[in-house]
Design an enzyme around this catalytic site. Structure first.
Site, PDB file in Angstrom:
ATOM      1  N   GLU A  18       1.045  -1.241   0.257  1.00  0.00           N
ATOM      2  CA  GLU A  18       0.044   0.202  -0.273  1.00  0.00           C
ATOM      3  C   GLU A  18       0.745   1.337  -0.146  1.00  0.00           C
ATOM      4  O   GLU A  18       0.603   2.168  -0.533  1.00  0.00           O
ATOM      5  CB  GLU A  18      -0.667   0.208   1.375  1.00  0.00           C
ATOM      6  CG  GLU A  18      -1.734  -1.206   1.330  1.00  0.00           C
ATOM      7  CD  GLU A  18      -1.456  -2.139   1.842  1.00  0.00           C
ATOM      8  OE1 GLU A  18      -0.191  -2.496   2.010  1.00  0.00           O
ATOM      9  OE2 GLU A  18      -1.969  -2.684   3.225  1.00  0.00           O
ATOM     10  N   ASN A  19       2.229   1.528   0.805  1.00  0.00           N
ATOM     11  CA  ASN A  19       2.874   2.484   0.636  1.00  0.00           C
ATOM     12  C   ASN A  19       3.840   2.868  -0.591  1.00  0.00           C
ATOM     13  O   ASN A  19       4.495   3.500  -0.562  1.00  0.00           O
ATOM     14  CB  ASN A  19       3.630   2.634   1.994  1.00  0.00           C
ATOM     15  CG  ASN A  19       4.365   1.074   1.399  1.00  0.00           C
ATOM     16  OD1 ASN A  19       4.327   0.235   1.302  1.00  0.00           O
ATOM     17  ND2 ASN A  19       5.995   1.750   2.549  1.00  0.00           N
TER      18      ASN A  19
END
Lengths: 230, 210
Positions: B40-41
């Site tokens: 996600e990052n």
């Protein structure tokens, strides 16, 4: 023609943040967190701040210093699981915490940066995150309204910058930084490396200079930027 | 169970593995297995994790582990990262759970009064990945079933879970509720039925084991 120079001092750059200000802070965990700007914010001491950041960092790092100093009134975030102090202060009512789904926080900030009023999404529509949010049907599909987010000031961390404030981020240190750099009335960037105008290839600029108001060049990196030993 | 779950990853998929047990699934994929792991990052194409001595301080996954790139990896910001998730480009996610209902509802982000750190990217992964698989222990620490008729905890997303891997078995969520697909070696159908908090349909004939 020559592009203007925005290099300033750390003290002067952060001095625009007063009591009650809303402050976006880039970073996801350590990567991309502007630790030097946060330290200066602690040193100058404005209070009653609304902090908008993906997470609350960890003990003795970044946002945690602002919690220790009691400068935070409100935290708009997605996950604070790595900071026990943030959770304790939330549970004790010492800070107000607003949780967002991570990609929705990103889109609210992006919308704010793009001059939009908000976004429509079905994310979290079955959850308590949708409580008290306006619902709208479009073409028979149900959405909730998520308002755009802007802040008084954004603090971002870049890997490379030129004097005009063109920014390039490193690896997963990009995260929320380019979004927040579009969404605040005043944008302050710290950069690990200053390069001359023209050295950042125009194709490789992640945040264009017009979004940045002030650039603080980091002469050294504190321990907070280093690999975390777990 | 983790090794068996790795079989769910087909060549060519874009996959997000949640924090905890799901992260270990990658250990059971060969180095040349063609898959794109997403975090996600802001990374598609996660490479092997690194110890602190050789880690890149700017290169982590969403759980904070120091990872690496592989040839063809791409970095992007958090808006792009979740555009990938919400637009249907994520073929599969594997997540942990507090509870799963017989309708595929997932509760994994909040225990009121006890655990409320925020959902992070979990709601979007659960709601928008094309296939959601849960890896969890069959019961909680007190021995209570995690597979239930209805979730008692706050919901992450409704009707999202397709299959559950536990230490006792592999269970599908079907239109008519939980259905046992495989059973762990040494576990009897009576034991897994007893440990499940909702009706569990057993397959006809011999039950495959893992």
């Amino acid at each position: 023609m020559k592009l203007p120079d925005k290099i300033g001092t750390l003290e002067e750059a952060v001095s625009c943040i007063g009591d009650g200000a809303s402050v976006m802070i880039g970073g996801f965990g350590v990567p991309g967190t502007p630790f030097t700007l946060i330290r200066e914010l602690v040193r100058q001491g404005p209070r009653d701040l609304t902090i908008i950041k993906n997470d609350a960092n960890e003990a003795d790092m970044g946002v945690d210093h602002l919690l220790v100093s009691g400068q935070v009134a409100r935290l708009v975030t997605t996950h604070i699981g790595l900071n026990p102090r943030a959770i304790a202060m939330m549970n004790a009512g010492e800070i107000e915490v607003e949780f967002n789904a991570q990609g929705i926080l990103a889109e609210r900030i992006r919308a704010g940066g793009a001059g939009l009023g908000g976004i429509l999404t079905d994310i979290g529509i079955d959850t308590e995150l949708a409580n008290d949010k306006q619902r709208i049907n479009v073409d028979g599909k149900a959405f909730i309204v998520e308002s755009a987010l802007r802040a008084d000031v954004a603090l971002v961390h870049a890997d490379r910058a030129d004097p005009f404030g063109n920014l390039a981020f490193a690896a997963t240190a990009r995260n929320f930084n380019p979004l927040m750099a579009m969404a605040a009335a005043r944008v302050i960037a710290e950069a690990e490396q200053l390069v001359p105008l023209g050295d950042l290839n125009a194709d490789d600029v992640h945040t264009p200079g017009p979004f940045v108001d002030e650039l603080v060049v980091l002469n050294e990196l504190s321990e907070e930027y280093a690999v975390v030993q777990r | 169970m983790v090794a068996r779950a790795a079989d769910e990853i087909a060549p060519g998929m874009v996959v997000n593995l949640g924090i905890g047990l799901p992260t270990k699934v990658v250990d059971h994929l060969g180095p040349d297995f063609p898959v794109c792991l997403h975090t996600e990052n802001g990374l598609a194409g996660i490479g092997p994790t690194h110890p602190p001595e050789t880690a890149d301080r700017n290169l982590i996954d969403a759980g904070g582990a120091y990872v690496s790139t592989i040839p063809g990896s791409a970095f992007f910001d958090s808006a792009v990262s979740f555009a990938l998730v919400r637009s249907g480009r994520l073929d599969l996610t594997m997540l942990g759970a507090f509870e799963v209902s017989q309708h595929g509802d997932l509760a994994n982000w909040k225990i009121p009064g006890k655990f409320s750190p925020g959902a992070g990217g979990g709601i979007e992964l659960a709601q928008k990945a094309r296939r959601v698989i849960v890896l969890t222990t069959h019961t909680d620490r007190a021995g209570n079933p995690k597979l239930k008729e209805a979730c008692s905890l706050p919901i992450t997303a409704r009707g999202c879970v397709a299959r559950v891997f536990t230490d006792m078995g592999v269970i599908d969520v079907t239109d008519t509720g939980f259905a046992l697909v495989e059973i762990a070696q040494g576990i009897t159908p009576a034991e897994i039925t007893e440990a499940t908090g909702a009706p569990l349909a057993l397959p006809k004939g011999d039950i495959p084991t893992f």
